[in-house]
Write a protein that holds these residues in place. Structure first.
Motif, short mmCIF file in Angstrom:
data_model
loop_
_atom_site.label_atom_id
_atom_site.label_comp_id
_atom_site.label_asym_id
_atom_site.label_seq_id
_atom_site.Cartn_x
_atom_site.Cartn_y
_atom_site.Cartn_z
N SER A 1 -45.77 52.48 9.87
CA SER A 1 -46.46 51.72 8.81
C SER A 1 -47.64 52.55 8.31
O SER A 1 -48.02 53.55 8.94
CB SER A 1 -46.93 50.36 9.34
OG SER A 1 -47.89 50.51 10.35
N GLY A 2 -48.21 52.08 7.26
CA GLY A 2 -49.36 52.77 6.69
C GLY A 2 -49.57 52.37 5.23
O GLY A 2 -49.06 51.35 4.77
N THR A 3 -50.32 53.18 4.49
CA THR A 3 -50.55 52.94 3.06
C THR A 3 -50.27 54.21 2.29
O THR A 3 -50.41 55.33 2.82
CB THR A 3 -52.01 52.51 2.79
OG1 THR A 3 -52.89 53.53 3.25
CG2 THR A 3 -52.32 51.18 3.46
N VAL A 4 -49.88 54.05 1.08
CA VAL A 4 -49.62 55.18 0.20
C VAL A 4 -50.43 54.98 -1.09
O VAL A 4 -50.48 53.88 -1.64
CB VAL A 4 -48.13 55.34 -0.10
CG1 VAL A 4 -47.56 54.11 -0.77
CG2 VAL A 4 -47.89 56.57 -0.97
N ASN A 5 -51.06 56.01 -1.55
CA ASN A 5 -51.86 55.96 -2.77
C ASN A 5 -51.10 56.68 -3.88
O ASN A 5 -50.83 57.88 -3.78
CB ASN A 5 -53.22 56.61 -2.54
CG ASN A 5 -54.10 56.50 -3.78
OD1 ASN A 5 -54.10 55.48 -4.44
ND2 ASN A 5 -54.84 57.54 -4.08
N VAL A 6 -50.74 55.90 -4.94
CA VAL A 6 -50.04 56.47 -6.09
C VAL A 6 -51.07 56.73 -7.18
O VAL A 6 -51.76 55.81 -7.63
CB VAL A 6 -48.94 55.52 -6.59
CG1 VAL A 6 -48.24 56.13 -7.80
CG2 VAL A 6 -47.95 55.24 -5.49
N ALA A 7 -51.19 57.93 -7.60
CA ALA A 7 -52.22 58.31 -8.58
C ALA A 7 -51.63 59.24 -9.61
O ALA A 7 -51.96 60.43 -9.67
CB ALA A 7 -53.41 58.95 -7.88
N GLY A 8 -50.71 58.72 -10.40
CA GLY A 8 -50.17 59.48 -11.51
C GLY A 8 -49.17 60.53 -11.15
O GLY A 8 -48.88 61.41 -11.97
N ALA A 9 -48.59 60.42 -9.95
CA ALA A 9 -47.58 61.41 -9.57
C ALA A 9 -46.68 60.82 -8.50
O ALA A 9 -47.03 59.86 -7.82
CB ALA A 9 -48.26 62.68 -9.06
N ALA A 10 -45.51 61.40 -8.38
CA ALA A 10 -44.56 60.96 -7.35
C ALA A 10 -45.08 61.35 -5.97
O ALA A 10 -45.78 62.35 -5.81
CB ALA A 10 -43.20 61.55 -7.61
N THR A 11 -44.70 60.54 -5.00
CA THR A 11 -45.16 60.77 -3.63
C THR A 11 -43.97 60.65 -2.67
O THR A 11 -43.11 59.78 -2.86
CB THR A 11 -46.24 59.74 -3.24
OG1 THR A 11 -47.34 59.87 -4.12
CG2 THR A 11 -46.71 59.98 -1.82
N THR A 12 -43.96 61.52 -1.63
CA THR A 12 -42.90 61.46 -0.60
C THR A 12 -43.55 61.28 0.77
O THR A 12 -44.51 61.98 1.10
CB THR A 12 -42.05 62.72 -0.61
OG1 THR A 12 -41.44 62.87 -1.89
CG2 THR A 12 -40.97 62.66 0.48
N ILE A 13 -43.02 60.33 1.52
CA ILE A 13 -43.49 60.07 2.88
C ILE A 13 -42.35 60.43 3.84
O ILE A 13 -41.24 59.91 3.69
CB ILE A 13 -43.92 58.60 3.05
CG1 ILE A 13 -45.08 58.28 2.10
CG2 ILE A 13 -44.31 58.33 4.51
CD1 ILE A 13 -45.46 56.82 2.09
N HIS A 14 -42.64 61.30 4.77
CA HIS A 14 -41.62 61.73 5.73
C HIS A 14 -41.72 60.87 6.99
O HIS A 14 -42.79 60.70 7.55
CB HIS A 14 -41.83 63.21 6.09
CG HIS A 14 -41.69 64.11 4.91
ND1 HIS A 14 -40.47 64.50 4.41
CD2 HIS A 14 -42.63 64.71 4.12
CE1 HIS A 14 -40.64 65.28 3.38
NE2 HIS A 14 -41.96 65.43 3.18
#
Length: 701
Positions: free
Chosen positions: A664-677
């Protein structure tokens, strides 16, 4: 130029044929002489002037101002006039002040071929002809009389006051167009005390005549009505609709004591045969004056004739002591009116000369030569007054015209203008103080609601004749008209509409003031949106014309807008893009039909970015799940993806029998794609034997 003594500048000079009139106003008595009127004076203001005291001058000016409005003498009292010793003298005295009242709404209907004469026995100008109604002109207003017995409808008859016998005389005339059978009348009527009486004596009457000329010859030794000329027809056609032959006549007739007498002396000089000539008694000169007329040929059926067949005449004759004299040569030393027929003529006693107005030239069937010239006759000569006049009545002929001693003016009513299209004028004019003046009453229009300085316009149209349009930047517009029937139309004003009253309709002069209220045109501009997630109560905003509004619903409305162009800006919405520019303008048009004048549609689109969860460690085909911002997705592949807008989102990862890292956790989206491994590891079982191994690594059982 026509000059007039200073003591004759007032309509208060109530003078009538042929000598002196005494006007008693309050305690003052003015004796005004006709002597001294002249043409061509170098100084019209002082030529032949009589010096008045200051008090008398003020009284005369006040009287002129009062009479100019159609009222009675200057002190507001009514005047009654009576002959002292026949037509040579008239005494007028004032009575009690009349009660204040608005002008009469009654007025004669437009016509031509009517006549006006002053009825001294009854004390008012009388109008008859063109119709068979009877009218008096009293206190500046037309008043219809209702005699029990009325003469038949006649036009272009002889109507004059018989001073010796003490009544109005009516003779001849016709019912229809010239030459129509059974229209030429040989009837003689009198009018006195509001009563018409038929006194026809067929044994001694002139032949039934249309367009005869007549007047009272007040010269000493004459004292009778004199009639000259006219036209009569004979020999009805096969259709019975017209005469085969029309005759102008040159006979002279006398009327006195209730009887007609033929005075024609063919051996002596006399005017040629004619009809529609202008004839009046010239009180200054002491003789009957005759001018113009038309000649009718003997083969012109139903009045249709060319100018050659019906020449218009311009000769001048006098009649005195039973004899005619041709004075054409001497009368024309300053010019001669153009030849004409059916021109109005009157003895203007107050001004001291005869005036002639209008008429038609080039034959009475030539509809291209209607006149509006005014000529004066004094000291035996004509002079053109038209260039000296500030205003002239419209061209006309066949008008009714006569002198009104009660106001000291020449009264004129109606008449026909056939210059382009036949127009019967529905107005009255008065000639006094060397000029024409419309006998007007004010028709007032007032407005409220327009901003200061805003121009507005009203058009008033008489039942006959041209319309008049007046504009103003103040709240009141006033028309001066004779009494009659009219219609009005108020022009539109940009960005305003009439909210009280009516923009058009019928109206009579002297009706109460017409009031209209204006209101600004107010419209709504509505902004509508689609695409925002209303369930999330996404707020959006618009600023229009400096006014900002916000909403979480589907529309925003700006009301109370006048027509015009308005600038707007649209506030940005987080994570959304707009299908149009964020600033612009909208035009509000005065449709007058809907309160929503303009609508601006907005479509929002949510801006998202890819958030990918990439796993390793799971055996092929093993199901796993990710929950991001409350949304759960499952898969058996190596990736699970989401599309979200900018922001910080919580997530969790699960798989049966496997432990993810991170779980678990948090992801910050700031105008770009994000990948979590994410890395999965097999959970340890309770018996110590490993689980979650890949198939190839698992022990066989």
């Amino acid at each position: 130029m026509f000059a007039r003594p200073a003591d004759r500048r007032s309509r208060a000079a109530l003078l009538i044929v042929p000598l002196t009139v005494l006007l008693v106003m309050s305690a003052s008595v003015f004796a005004l002489s006709l002597a001294g009127a002249s043409f061509g004076s170098a100084d019209p203001a002082t030529a032949g002037a009589t010096v008045l005291s200051a008090a008398d001058s003020r009284a005369m000016e006040s009287a002129a101002a009062s009479l100019a409005t159609g009222a009675g003498p200057a002190d507001g009292t009514s005047a009654s006039c009576a002959a002292a010793s026949g037509p040579a003298e008239l005494t007028c005295s004032s009575g009690d002040a009349p009660a204040s009242s608005p002008p009469s709404l009654a007025a004669p209907i437009h016509r031509w071929g009517a006549e006006i004469t002053y009825d001294a026995a009854d004390g008012y100008p009388l109008l008859f002809g063109g119709q068979n109604d009877t009218w008096a002109f009293e206190d500046g207003n037309w008043v219809q009389l209702h005699p029990k017995v009325i003469p038949p409808i006649v036009s272009f008859a002889c109507l004059t006051y018989d001073w010796k016998d003490g009544y109005v005389l009516l003779y001849g005339g016709g019912r229809g167009g010239i030459g129509t059978p059974d229209i030429d009348r040989d009837l003689t009527w009198t009018f006195r005390g509001g009563v018409w009486t038929n006194i026809t004596n067929p044994q001694d009457s002139p032949p039934g005549l249309q367009y005869p000329s007549c007047t009272y010859d007040a010269a000493p030794g004459d004292d009778y009505v004199v009639l000259f000329g006219g036209v009569y027809g004979e020999g009805p056609s096969q259709t019975g609709q017209s005469y085969l032959t029309l005759h102008s006549t040159n006979q002279t007739w006398e009327f006195t004591g209730g009887r007609w007498t033929n005075l024609t002396d063919y051996s002596a000089p006399h005017p040629s045969a004619r009809f529609g000539a202008s004839m009046v008694y010239d009180s200054s000169a002491g003789y009957v004056l005759l001018y113009g007329g038309a000649v009718n040929g003997t083969s012109t059926a139903n009045g249709s004739c060319t100018p050659v067949e019906c020449p218009h005449l311009n000769d001048t004759w006098t009649f005195h002591a039973g004899a005619w004299t041709n004075i054409t040569a001497t009368a024309s030393i300053r010019g001669t009116p153009p030849g004409r027929w059916e021109a109005g003529i009157a003895n203007d006693s107050a001004d001291g000369y005869v005036i002639i107005f209008g008429g038609q030239a080039n034959g009475y069937k030539s509809y291209n030569a209607t006149q509006n010239f005014t000529w004066g006759f004094v000291d035996g000569a004509w002079s053109n007054l038209t260039p000296t006049l500030s205003v002239s009545p419209q061209p006309r002929f066949g008008e009714a015209m006569g002198y009104d001693p009660g106001t000291g003016s020449v009264l004129m009513f109606s008449g026909l203008n056939s210059t382009r299209a036949a127009v019967l004028w529905e107005n009255s004019w008065a000639f006094y103080a060397n000029g024409w003046h419309p006998l007007t009453y004010f028709l007032n229009f007032t407005e409220s609601g327009l901003p200061a300085g805003q121009s507005w316009n009203v058009t008033v149209t008489p039942s006959q004749g041209p319309a008049a349009t007046l504009g103003n930047t103040t709240p009141t517009i006033s028309f001066g008209w004779a009494t009659g029937n009219y219609s009005y139309a108020i022009a539109s004003v940009a960005n305003y509409h009439i909210s009280a009253g009516t923009s058009s309709g019928p109206v009579r002069v002297s009706d109460p003031t017409i009031t209209v209220g204006w209101s600004p045109d107010k419209y709504t501009v509505r902004f509508t949106e689609k695409g925002l997630k209303s369930a999330w109560k996404t707020e959006w905003s618009v600023t229009l014309n400096g006014v900002a509004k916000r909403s979480t619903g589907g529309s925003l409305a700006f009301g109370g807008l006048a027509p015009g162009t308005y600038a707007y800006t649209i506030g940005s919405v987080t994570n959304y893009s707009l299908n149009r520019s964020y600033s612009g303008s909208v035009e509000v048009l005065a449709t007058g039909e809907s309160e929503v004048a303009a609508s601006v549609a907005l479509r929002w689109t949510l801006v998202t970015y890819r958030v990918a969860f990439d796993e390793k460690g799971l055996p092929a085909g093993t199901s796993w799940s990710v929950t991001l911002d409350g949304v759960t997705k499952s898969g058996t592949g190596s990736k699970i993806t989401f599309s979200v807008s900018n922001g910080t989102y919580a997530y969790s990862v699960t798989a049966e029998d496997y432990e993810p890292a991170p779980s678990s956790g948090t992801v910050n989206v700031a105008g770009a794609a994000t990948t979590i491994h994410v890395t999965f590891a097999a959970n340890a079982p309770a018996d110590g034997r490993p689980t979650g191994l890949a198939a190839s690594a698992r022990p066989e059982t």
